[in-house]
Write an enzyme that holds these catalytic residues in place. Structure first.
Site, PDB file in Angstrom:
ATOM      1  N   VAL A 102      -9.107 -26.804 -20.779  1.00 33.65           N
ATOM      2  CA  VAL A 102      -7.081 -27.259 -19.951  1.00 33.65           C
ATOM      3  C   VAL A 102      -6.793 -26.715 -20.974  1.00 33.65           C
ATOM      4  O   VAL A 102      -5.463 -28.225 -20.811  1.00 33.65           O
ATOM      5  CB  VAL A 102      -7.803 -28.674 -19.150  1.00 33.65           C
ATOM      6  CG1 VAL A 102      -8.506 -28.291 -18.566  1.00 33.65           C
ATOM      7  CG2 VAL A 102      -8.218 -29.693 -20.287  1.00 33.65           C
ATOM      8  N   HIS A 118     -10.646 -25.343 -14.461  1.00 36.53           N
ATOM      9  CA  HIS A 118     -10.607 -26.797 -14.687  1.00 36.53           C
ATOM     10  C   HIS A 118      -9.401 -27.150 -14.451  1.00 36.53           C
ATOM     11  O   HIS A 118      -9.316 -28.385 -14.817  1.00 36.53           O
ATOM     12  CB  HIS A 118     -11.721 -27.294 -15.792  1.00 36.53           C
ATOM     13  CG  HIS A 118     -13.401 -26.805 -15.323  1.00 36.53           C
ATOM     14  ND1 HIS A 118     -13.784 -27.264 -16.982  1.00 36.53           N
ATOM     15  CD2 HIS A 118     -13.627 -26.396 -14.603  1.00 36.53           C
ATOM     16  CE1 HIS A 118     -15.030 -26.213 -15.850  1.00 36.53           C
ATOM     17  NE2 HIS A 118     -15.266 -26.543 -14.615  1.00 36.53           N
ATOM     18  N   CYS A 126       0.054 -36.450  -8.445  1.00 39.18           N
ATOM     19  CA  CYS A 126       1.547 -37.179  -7.458  1.00 39.18           C
ATOM     20  C   CYS A 126      -0.833 -37.598  -6.768  1.00 39.18           C
ATOM     21  O   CYS A 126      -0.860 -36.405  -6.066  1.00 39.18           O
ATOM     22  CB  CYS A 126       2.458 -36.439  -6.954  1.00 39.18           C
ATOM     23  SG  CYS A 126       2.376 -38.722  -5.532  1.00 39.18           S
ATOM     24  N   GLU A 214     -24.298 -22.246 -31.532  1.00 39.51           N
ATOM     25  CA  GLU A 214     -25.898 -22.432 -30.971  1.00 39.51           C
ATOM     26  C   GLU A 214     -26.503 -22.097 -30.159  1.00 39.51           C
ATOM     27  O   GLU A 214     -25.706 -21.537 -29.363  1.00 39.51           O
ATOM     28  CB  GLU A 214     -25.500 -24.123 -31.289  1.00 39.51           C
ATOM     29  CG  GLU A 214     -25.258 -24.954 -31.559  1.00 39.51           C
ATOM     30  CD  GLU A 214     -25.718 -25.421 -32.834  1.00 39.51           C
ATOM     31  OE1 GLU A 214     -26.557 -25.241 -32.406  1.00 39.51           O
ATOM     32  OE2 GLU A 214     -25.172 -25.534 -34.107  1.00 39.51           O
TER      33      GLU A 214
HETATM   34  C1  BJW Z   1     -17.887 -23.352 -30.968  1.00 35.82           C
HETATM   35  C2  BJW Z   1     -17.684 -23.504 -31.871  1.00 35.82           C
HETATM   36  C3  BJW Z   1     -16.979 -22.395 -32.139  1.00 35.82           C
HETATM   37  C4  BJW Z   1     -18.852 -25.597 -31.010  1.00 35.82           C
HETATM   38  N1  BJW Z   1     -17.343 -21.416 -31.883  1.00 35.82           N
HETATM   39  N2  BJW Z   1     -18.732 -21.693 -29.885  1.00 35.82           N
HETATM   40  C5  BJW Z   1     -25.449 -27.719  -9.395  1.00 35.82           C
HETATM   41  C6  BJW Z   1     -26.667 -28.389 -10.332  1.00 35.82           C
HETATM   42  C7  BJW Z   1     -26.011 -29.377 -10.987  1.00 35.82           C
HETATM   43  C8  BJW Z   1     -24.883 -30.025 -10.863  1.00 35.82           C
HETATM   44  C9  BJW Z   1     -23.554 -29.713 -10.597  1.00 35.82           C
HETATM   45  C10 BJW Z   1     -23.903 -28.068  -9.704  1.00 35.82           C
HETATM   46  N3  BJW Z   1     -23.678 -28.459  -8.849  1.00 35.82           N
HETATM   47  C11 BJW Z   1     -21.858 -28.738  -9.430  1.00 35.82           C
HETATM   48  C12 BJW Z   1     -22.845 -30.109 -10.261  1.00 35.82           C
HETATM   49  C13 BJW Z   1     -22.347 -31.182 -10.828  1.00 35.82           C
HETATM   50  C14 BJW Z   1     -21.542 -30.527 -11.702  1.00 35.82           C
HETATM   51  C15 BJW Z   1     -22.427 -30.373 -12.845  1.00 35.82           C
HETATM   52  O1  BJW Z   1     -21.922 -28.967 -13.292  1.00 35.82           O
HETATM   53  N4  BJW Z   1     -23.044 -31.536 -13.575  1.00 35.82           N
HETATM   54  C16 BJW Z   1     -23.730 -31.126 -15.048  1.00 35.82           C
HETATM   55  C17 BJW Z   1     -22.893 -31.494 -16.242  1.00 35.82           C
HETATM   56  C18 BJW Z   1     -25.343 -31.311 -13.949  1.00 35.82           C
HETATM   57  N5  BJW Z   1     -19.904 -29.909 -11.341  1.00 35.82           N
HETATM   58  C19 BJW Z   1     -19.196 -30.693 -10.861  1.00 35.82           C
HETATM   59  O2  BJW Z   1     -19.049 -31.146 -10.273  1.00 35.82           O
HETATM   60  C20 BJW Z   1     -18.192 -29.049 -10.266  1.00 35.82           C
HETATM   61  N6  BJW Z   1     -18.078 -29.344  -9.066  1.00 35.82           N
HETATM   62  C21 BJW Z   1     -17.968 -28.331  -8.340  1.00 35.82           C
HETATM   63  O3  BJW Z   1     -19.086 -27.643  -8.036  1.00 35.82           O
HETATM   64  O4  BJW Z   1     -17.902 -29.395  -7.396  1.00 35.82           O
HETATM   65  C22 BJW Z   1     -19.319 -29.028  -5.709  1.00 35.82           C
HETATM   66  C23 BJW Z   1     -19.972 -30.199  -6.467  1.00 35.82           C
HETATM   67  C24 BJW Z   1     -19.562 -31.252  -6.263  1.00 35.82           C
HETATM   68  C25 BJW Z   1     -20.485 -31.857  -6.465  1.00 35.82           C
HETATM   69  C26 BJW Z   1     -21.776 -31.852  -6.233  1.00 35.82           C
HETATM   70  C27 BJW Z   1     -21.993 -30.412  -5.633  1.00 35.82           C
HETATM   71  C28 BJW Z   1     -21.211 -29.667  -5.775  1.00 35.82           C
HETATM   72  C29 BJW Z   1     -16.657 -29.932 -11.271  1.00 35.82           C
HETATM   73  C30 BJW Z   1     -17.248 -29.482 -13.406  1.00 35.82           C
HETATM   74  C31 BJW Z   1     -16.203 -29.630 -13.839  1.00 35.82           C
HETATM   75  C32 BJW Z   1     -15.846 -30.052 -14.821  1.00 35.82           C
HETATM   76  N7  BJW Z   1     -14.756 -31.034 -15.396  1.00 35.82           N
HETATM   77  C33 BJW Z   1     -14.090 -30.742 -17.220  1.00 35.82           C
HETATM   78  C34 BJW Z   1     -13.188 -31.926 -17.806  1.00 35.82           C
HETATM   79  C35 BJW Z   1     -12.228 -30.612 -17.273  1.00 35.82           C
HETATM   80  C36 BJW Z   1     -10.588 -31.235 -17.442  1.00 35.82           C
HETATM   81  C37 BJW Z   1     -10.390 -32.105 -19.202  1.00 35.82           C
HETATM   82  O5  BJW Z   1     -11.197 -30.928 -19.518  1.00 35.82           O
HETATM   83  O6  BJW Z   1     -10.658 -33.060 -19.635  1.00 35.82           O
HETATM   84  O7  BJW Z   1     -14.533 -30.233 -18.006  1.00 35.82           O
HETATM   85  S1  BJW Z   1     -16.063 -32.071 -18.026  1.00 35.82           S
HETATM   86  C38 BJW Z   1     -15.806 -30.624 -18.913  1.00 35.82           C
HETATM   87  O8  BJW Z   1     -17.031 -29.958 -19.208  1.00 35.82           O
HETATM   88  C39 BJW Z   1     -14.974 -29.002 -18.895  1.00 35.82           C
HETATM   89  C40 BJW Z   1     -15.002 -28.561 -19.446  1.00 35.82           C
HETATM   90  O9  BJW Z   1     -14.940 -27.527 -19.195  1.00 35.82           O
HETATM   91  C41 BJW Z   1     -16.559 -28.468 -19.104  1.00 35.82           C
HETATM   92  C42 BJW Z   1     -17.693 -27.675 -19.429  1.00 35.82           C
HETATM   93  O10 BJW Z   1     -17.829 -28.422 -21.101  1.00 35.82           O
HETATM   94  P1  BJW Z   1     -17.679 -26.752 -22.455  1.00 35.82           P
HETATM   95  O11 BJW Z   1     -16.333 -25.564 -21.884  1.00 35.82           O
HETATM   96  O12 BJW Z   1     -18.955 -26.188 -22.213  1.00 35.82           O
HETATM   97  O13 BJW Z   1     -17.724 -27.674 -23.880  1.00 35.82           O
HETATM   98  P2  BJW Z   1     -19.006 -27.629 -24.545  1.00 35.82           P
HETATM   99  O14 BJW Z   1     -18.604 -29.315 -25.534  1.00 35.82           O
HETATM  100  O15 BJW Z   1     -19.794 -28.658 -23.691  1.00 35.82           O
HETATM  101  O16 BJW Z   1     -19.528 -26.674 -25.971  1.00 35.82           O
HETATM  102  C43 BJW Z   1     -18.859 -26.355 -26.921  1.00 35.82           C
HETATM  103  C44 BJW Z   1     -20.386 -24.858 -27.170  1.00 35.82           C
HETATM  104  O17 BJW Z   1     -19.131 -24.663 -27.887  1.00 35.82           O
HETATM  105  C45 BJW Z   1     -20.726 -25.372 -27.741  1.00 35.82           C
HETATM  106  O18 BJW Z   1     -22.302 -25.061 -27.372  1.00 35.82           O
HETATM  107  C46 BJW Z   1     -20.772 -25.906 -28.498  1.00 35.82           C
HETATM  108  O19 BJW Z   1     -22.634 -24.706 -29.532  1.00 35.82           O
HETATM  109  C47 BJW Z   1     -19.919 -24.518 -28.277  1.00 35.82           C
HETATM  110  N8  BJW Z   1     -18.983 -24.650 -30.589  1.00 35.82           N
HETATM  111  N9  BJW Z   1     -17.871 -25.081 -32.007  1.00 35.82           N
HETATM  112  C48 BJW Z   1     -17.745 -20.628 -30.598  1.00 35.82           C
HETATM  113  N10 BJW Z   1     -16.704 -22.270 -33.425  1.00 35.82           N
END
Ligand code: BJW
Length: 246
Positions: A102, A118, A126, A214
Protein backbone atom coordinates in the site's frame (compact mmCIF):
# COMPACT_ATOMS: atom_id res chain seq x y z
CA UNK A 1 23.16 -15.58 -12.52
CA UNK A 2 22.16 -17.73 -15.47
CA UNK A 3 18.50 -18.46 -16.13
CA UNK A 4 17.41 -21.98 -17.19
CA UNK A 5 16.90 -22.75 -20.87
CA UNK A 6 13.15 -23.39 -20.54
CA UNK A 7 12.71 -19.86 -19.17
CA UNK A 8 15.02 -18.35 -21.79
CA UNK A 9 13.01 -20.10 -24.53
CA UNK A 10 9.81 -18.42 -23.30
CA UNK A 11 11.21 -14.92 -23.39
CA UNK A 12 10.49 -12.63 -26.34
CA UNK A 13 9.11 -9.08 -26.69
CA UNK A 14 5.53 -10.37 -26.52
CA UNK A 15 5.92 -12.63 -23.46
CA UNK A 16 3.08 -12.09 -21.00
CA UNK A 17 4.83 -11.40 -17.72
CA UNK A 18 3.07 -10.83 -14.40
CA UNK A 19 4.89 -9.75 -11.26
CA UNK A 20 3.36 -10.11 -7.78
CA UNK A 21 5.07 -8.22 -4.98
CA UNK A 22 4.79 -8.13 -1.21
CA UNK A 23 6.34 -6.18 1.64
CA UNK A 24 9.83 -7.69 1.05
CA UNK A 25 10.35 -5.58 -2.10
CA UNK A 26 10.19 -2.43 0.04
CA UNK A 27 12.34 -3.79 2.89
CA UNK A 28 15.53 -2.41 1.33
CA UNK A 29 13.84 1.02 1.17
CA UNK A 30 13.55 0.85 4.96
CA UNK A 31 9.84 -0.05 5.10
CA UNK A 32 9.19 -2.74 7.73
CA UNK A 33 7.61 -6.01 6.59
CA UNK A 34 4.58 -7.46 8.38
CA UNK A 35 5.83 -10.81 9.60
CA UNK A 36 9.13 -11.95 11.03
CA UNK A 37 11.26 -9.94 13.42
CA UNK A 38 10.49 -6.57 11.76
CA UNK A 39 6.75 -7.15 11.88
CA UNK A 40 5.97 -5.82 15.32
CA UNK A 41 4.79 -2.30 16.08
CA UNK A 42 4.81 -1.61 19.80
CA UNK A 43 3.50 -4.97 21.00
CA UNK A 44 0.99 -5.50 18.19
CA UNK A 45 1.06 -7.78 15.17
CA UNK A 46 -0.41 -6.73 11.80
CA UNK A 47 -3.19 -9.29 12.25
CA UNK A 48 -4.33 -7.37 15.37
CA UNK A 49 -4.34 -3.93 13.72
CA UNK A 50 -5.28 -4.46 10.08
CA UNK A 51 -8.88 -5.40 10.81
CA UNK A 52 -12.23 -3.58 10.82
CA UNK A 53 -12.75 -4.82 14.39
CA UNK A 54 -9.53 -3.16 15.62
CA UNK A 55 -10.61 0.08 13.93
CA UNK A 56 -14.06 -0.05 15.47
CA UNK A 57 -12.62 -0.75 18.92
CA UNK A 58 -9.78 1.78 18.84
CA UNK A 59 -9.56 3.99 15.71
CA UNK A 60 -6.91 6.17 17.37
CA UNK A 61 -4.55 3.21 17.90
CA UNK A 62 -5.01 1.97 14.33
CA UNK A 63 -4.46 5.48 12.94
CA UNK A 64 -1.30 5.90 15.06
CA UNK A 65 0.05 2.76 13.40
CA UNK A 66 -0.79 4.09 9.93
CA UNK A 67 0.60 7.53 10.77
CA UNK A 68 3.88 5.89 11.87
CA UNK A 69 4.04 3.86 8.66
CA UNK A 70 3.15 6.87 6.47
CA UNK A 71 6.03 8.76 8.10
CA UNK A 72 8.50 5.98 7.22
CA UNK A 73 7.18 5.60 3.68
CA UNK A 74 7.22 9.36 3.04
CA UNK A 75 10.97 9.32 3.71
CA UNK A 76 11.60 6.13 1.72
CA UNK A 77 12.81 5.96 -1.87
CA UNK A 78 12.26 3.19 -4.42
CA UNK A 79 15.22 0.77 -4.32
CA UNK A 80 16.99 -1.12 -7.15
CA UNK A 81 14.33 -3.87 -6.89
CA UNK A 82 11.51 -1.41 -7.59
CA UNK A 83 13.54 0.17 -10.40
CA UNK A 84 14.19 -3.21 -12.06
CA UNK A 85 10.45 -3.93 -12.04
CA UNK A 86 9.75 -0.49 -13.50
CA UNK A 87 12.22 -1.20 -16.30
CA UNK A 88 10.55 -4.57 -16.98
CA UNK A 89 7.36 -2.67 -17.79
CA UNK A 90 9.26 -0.62 -20.38
CA UNK A 91 10.98 -3.64 -21.96
CA UNK A 92 7.97 -5.99 -22.11
CA UNK A 93 4.74 -4.51 -23.56
CA UNK A 94 2.66 -7.35 -22.06
CA UNK A 95 3.88 -6.75 -18.52
CA UNK A 96 1.58 -6.27 -15.51
CA UNK A 97 2.22 -5.79 -11.81
CA UNK A 98 -0.02 -6.88 -8.94
CA UNK A 99 1.21 -5.51 -5.64
CA UNK A 100 -0.03 -6.24 -2.14
CA UNK A 101 1.83 -3.17 -0.94
CA UNK A 102 0.00 0.00 0.00
CA UNK A 103 3.12 2.20 0.01
CA UNK A 104 2.89 3.52 -3.57
CA UNK A 105 6.64 2.93 -4.16
CA UNK A 106 6.09 1.02 -7.42
CA UNK A 107 4.30 4.00 -8.97
CA UNK A 108 7.03 6.29 -7.68
CA UNK A 109 9.59 3.99 -9.38
CA UNK A 110 7.73 4.44 -12.68
CA UNK A 111 5.34 1.49 -12.99
CA UNK A 112 1.99 2.44 -14.51
CA UNK A 113 0.35 -0.94 -15.09
CA UNK A 114 -0.12 -1.60 -11.38
CA UNK A 115 -2.99 -3.20 -9.51
CA UNK A 116 -2.72 -2.18 -5.85
CA UNK A 117 -4.78 -5.09 -4.68
CA UNK A 118 -4.73 -4.18 -0.96
CA UNK A 119 -5.26 -0.46 -1.60
CA UNK A 120 -3.07 2.56 -0.92
CA UNK A 121 -2.37 4.26 2.40
CA UNK A 122 -2.21 7.72 0.82
CA UNK A 123 -5.92 7.43 0.05
CA UNK A 124 -8.50 7.95 2.81
CA UNK A 125 -12.14 6.86 2.74
CA UNK A 126 -15.10 8.32 4.57
CA UNK A 127 -16.68 5.64 6.75
CA UNK A 128 -20.11 7.21 6.21
CA UNK A 129 -20.14 8.38 2.58
CA UNK A 130 -17.57 5.97 1.10
CA UNK A 131 -15.90 8.88 -0.75
CA UNK A 132 -12.15 8.55 -1.34
CA UNK A 133 -9.59 11.35 -1.35
CA UNK A 134 -5.79 11.66 -1.49
CA UNK A 135 -4.00 12.74 1.67
CA UNK A 136 -0.21 13.15 1.97
CA UNK A 137 -0.14 14.91 5.35
CA UNK A 138 2.73 13.57 7.52
CA UNK A 139 2.24 13.47 10.42
CA UNK A 140 -1.54 13.77 10.40
CA UNK A 141 -2.78 16.91 12.20
CA UNK A 142 -5.73 15.09 13.68
CA UNK A 143 -5.76 11.44 14.81
CA UNK A 144 -8.12 9.89 13.96
CA UNK A 145 -8.77 12.13 10.92
CA UNK A 146 -12.37 13.08 10.09
CA UNK A 147 -14.33 13.88 6.96
CA UNK A 148 -16.03 17.30 6.55
CA UNK A 149 -19.27 15.41 7.24
CA UNK A 150 -17.96 14.62 10.73
CA UNK A 151 -17.55 10.86 10.25
CA UNK A 152 -14.25 9.05 10.73
CA UNK A 153 -11.92 8.63 7.78
CA UNK A 154 -10.16 5.29 7.37
CA UNK A 155 -7.22 4.23 5.19
CA UNK A 156 -8.44 3.09 1.75
CA UNK A 157 -6.85 -0.35 2.21
CA UNK A 158 -8.12 -3.91 2.51
CA UNK A 159 -8.14 -5.30 6.02
CA UNK A 160 -8.47 -8.93 7.13
CA UNK A 161 -12.01 -10.17 6.70
CA UNK A 162 -12.77 -7.53 4.05
CA UNK A 163 -13.33 -8.28 0.39
CA UNK A 164 -10.89 -7.11 -2.21
CA UNK A 165 -12.13 -4.70 -4.88
CA UNK A 166 -14.02 -7.01 -7.27
CA UNK A 167 -12.74 -5.15 -10.34
CA UNK A 168 -9.09 -5.52 -9.19
CA UNK A 169 -9.70 -9.18 -8.44
CA UNK A 170 -11.29 -9.80 -11.82
CA UNK A 171 -8.45 -8.08 -13.68
CA UNK A 172 -5.83 -9.99 -11.65
CA UNK A 173 -7.45 -13.36 -12.31
CA UNK A 174 -7.64 -12.61 -16.04
CA UNK A 175 -3.91 -11.72 -16.09
CA UNK A 176 -2.95 -14.86 -14.15
CA UNK A 177 -4.98 -17.05 -16.46
CA UNK A 178 -2.99 -15.87 -19.49
CA UNK A 179 0.46 -15.17 -18.10
CA UNK A 180 3.45 -17.14 -19.37
CA UNK A 181 5.93 -16.07 -16.69
CA UNK A 182 4.98 -15.20 -13.12
CA UNK A 183 7.55 -13.55 -10.88
CA UNK A 184 6.69 -13.52 -7.15
CA UNK A 185 8.81 -11.16 -5.05
CA UNK A 186 9.06 -10.56 -1.31
CA UNK A 187 5.87 -12.11 -0.01
CA UNK A 188 5.44 -14.70 2.72
CA UNK A 189 2.60 -16.08 0.52
CA UNK A 190 0.26 -16.73 3.44
CA UNK A 191 -2.41 -14.04 3.01
CA UNK A 192 -5.35 -15.07 0.84
CA UNK A 193 -6.50 -14.68 -1.83
CA UNK A 194 -3.18 -13.43 -3.29
CA UNK A 195 -1.36 -16.46 -1.83
CA UNK A 196 -3.40 -18.62 -4.24
CA UNK A 197 -2.58 -16.60 -7.36
CA UNK A 198 0.68 -18.46 -8.19
CA UNK A 199 -1.10 -21.81 -7.89
CA UNK A 200 -3.69 -20.61 -10.42
CA UNK A 201 -1.02 -19.40 -12.85
CA UNK A 202 0.95 -22.63 -12.49
CA UNK A 203 -2.13 -24.66 -13.30
CA UNK A 204 -2.48 -22.67 -16.52
CA UNK A 205 1.12 -23.46 -17.47
CA UNK A 206 3.04 -20.36 -16.33
CA UNK A 207 6.74 -20.55 -15.46
CA UNK A 208 7.05 -19.50 -11.82
CA UNK A 209 9.99 -17.60 -10.33
CA UNK A 210 10.26 -16.68 -6.65
CA UNK A 211 12.61 -14.03 -5.25
CA UNK A 212 12.91 -14.19 -1.47
CA UNK A 213 15.79 -14.65 0.99
CA UNK A 214 13.65 -17.18 2.89
CA UNK A 215 11.67 -20.22 1.78
CA UNK A 216 7.87 -19.79 1.70
CA UNK A 217 4.90 -22.15 1.24
CA UNK A 218 5.23 -21.31 -2.46
CA UNK A 219 8.84 -22.49 -2.76
CA UNK A 220 8.08 -26.17 -3.51
CA UNK A 221 5.82 -25.08 -6.40
CA UNK A 222 8.14 -22.72 -8.27
CA UNK A 223 10.30 -23.53 -11.29
CA UNK A 224 13.09 -21.17 -10.27
CA UNK A 225 13.85 -20.10 -6.73
CA UNK A 226 16.17 -17.11 -6.41
CA UNK A 227 17.24 -16.87 -2.78
CA UNK A 228 18.31 -13.35 -2.04
CA UNK A 229 17.25 -9.77 -1.59
CA UNK A 230 15.04 -8.24 -4.26
CA UNK A 231 17.32 -5.21 -4.63
CA UNK A 232 20.24 -7.48 -5.51
CA UNK A 233 18.53 -10.30 -7.42
CA UNK A 234 16.07 -8.35 -9.61
CA UNK A 235 18.59 -6.13 -11.45
CA UNK A 236 20.53 -9.31 -12.35
CA UNK A 237 17.38 -11.13 -13.40
CA UNK A 238 16.37 -8.17 -15.58
CA UNK A 239 19.72 -8.32 -17.38
CA UNK A 240 19.21 -12.03 -18.03
CA UNK A 241 15.68 -11.46 -19.38
CA UNK A 242 16.93 -8.66 -21.64
CA UNK A 243 19.81 -10.90 -22.76
CA UNK A 244 17.30 -13.57 -23.78
CA UNK A 245 15.79 -11.09 -26.28
CA UNK A 246 19.00 -10.88 -28.32
C1 BJW B 1 12.33 -10.02 1.22
C2 BJW B 1 13.27 -9.09 1.56
C3 BJW B 1 14.03 -8.56 0.52
C4 BJW B 1 12.29 -9.67 3.37
N1 BJW B 1 13.81 -8.96 -0.72
N2 BJW B 1 12.13 -10.41 -0.04
C5 BJW B 1 -8.60 -18.82 2.97
C6 BJW B 1 -7.99 -19.60 3.94
C7 BJW B 1 -7.65 -19.06 5.18
C8 BJW B 1 -7.90 -17.71 5.47
C9 BJW B 1 -8.50 -16.95 4.52
C10 BJW B 1 -8.85 -17.50 3.29
N3 BJW B 1 -9.41 -16.50 2.54
C11 BJW B 1 -9.43 -15.38 3.27
C12 BJW B 1 -8.88 -15.62 4.47
C13 BJW B 1 -8.73 -14.63 5.57
C14 BJW B 1 -7.55 -13.69 5.34
C15 BJW B 1 -6.25 -14.47 5.33
O1 BJW B 1 -5.64 -14.71 4.31
N4 BJW B 1 -5.75 -14.84 6.49
C16 BJW B 1 -4.47 -15.57 6.57
C17 BJW B 1 -3.49 -14.77 7.41
C18 BJW B 1 -4.73 -16.94 7.06
N5 BJW B 1 -7.72 -12.92 4.12
C19 BJW B 1 -8.55 -11.90 4.05
O2 BJW B 1 -9.23 -11.57 5.00
C20 BJW B 1 -8.62 -11.15 2.74
N6 BJW B 1 -9.99 -10.96 2.36
C21 BJW B 1 -10.69 -11.91 1.75
O3 BJW B 1 -10.19 -12.94 1.34
O4 BJW B 1 -12.03 -11.61 1.63
C22 BJW B 1 -12.95 -12.70 1.44
C23 BJW B 1 -13.01 -13.50 2.75
C24 BJW B 1 -13.01 -12.87 3.96
C25 BJW B 1 -13.04 -13.63 5.14
C26 BJW B 1 -13.08 -15.01 5.08
C27 BJW B 1 -13.06 -15.65 3.84
C28 BJW B 1 -13.04 -14.88 2.66
C29 BJW B 1 -8.06 -9.75 2.90
C30 BJW B 1 -6.60 -9.75 3.19
C31 BJW B 1 -6.12 -8.31 3.40
C32 BJW B 1 -4.68 -8.24 3.88
N7 BJW B 1 -4.42 -6.93 4.35
C33 BJW B 1 -3.05 -6.57 4.75
C34 BJW B 1 -3.09 -5.12 5.25
C35 BJW B 1 -3.24 -4.15 4.09
C36 BJW B 1 -3.22 -2.74 4.54
C37 BJW B 1 -1.90 -2.35 5.20
O5 BJW B 1 -0.81 -2.54 4.64
O6 BJW B 1 -1.98 -1.82 6.29
O7 BJW B 1 -2.17 -6.69 3.64
S1 BJW B 1 -2.36 -7.68 5.95
C38 BJW B 1 -0.73 -7.65 5.31
O8 BJW B 1 -0.37 -8.97 4.77
C39 BJW B 1 -0.80 -6.71 4.11
C40 BJW B 1 0.09 -7.41 3.13
O9 BJW B 1 -0.18 -6.95 1.82
C41 BJW B 1 -0.24 -8.87 3.35
C42 BJW B 1 0.79 -9.83 2.85
O10 BJW B 1 2.00 -9.66 3.51
P1 BJW B 1 3.36 -9.81 2.69
O11 BJW B 1 3.45 -8.75 1.67
O12 BJW B 1 3.49 -11.20 2.21
O13 BJW B 1 4.44 -9.45 3.82
P2 BJW B 1 5.13 -10.39 4.91
O14 BJW B 1 5.70 -9.51 5.95
O15 BJW B 1 4.24 -11.46 5.36
O16 BJW B 1 6.33 -11.10 4.10
C43 BJW B 1 7.47 -10.39 3.65
C44 BJW B 1 8.34 -11.37 2.85
O17 BJW B 1 9.41 -10.63 2.31
C45 BJW B 1 8.95 -12.50 3.70
O18 BJW B 1 8.75 -13.74 3.03
C46 BJW B 1 10.45 -12.16 3.74
O19 BJW B 1 11.29 -13.31 3.75
C47 BJW B 1 10.59 -11.39 2.45
N8 BJW B 1 11.70 -10.42 2.42
N9 BJW B 1 13.23 -8.92 2.97
C48 BJW B 1 12.86 -9.92 -0.94
N10 BJW B 1 15.00 -7.63 0.80
Amino acid sequence: MEIPKDLRDRINRETRIVVITGAGISAESGVPTFRGKDGLWRRFRAEELATPYAFKRDPKLVWEWYDWRRGIIARAEPNPGHLAIAEMEMVFPNFHLITQNVDGLHRRAGNQKVIEIHGNLWMLRCTREGTVRENYEVPLKEIPPRCQCGALLRPHVVWFGESLNPEDLKRSLALLERCEVLLVVGTSAVVQPVASFPWMAKEKGAFLIEVNPEPTPLSPLVDLSLRGKAGEVLPELLQELKGALD
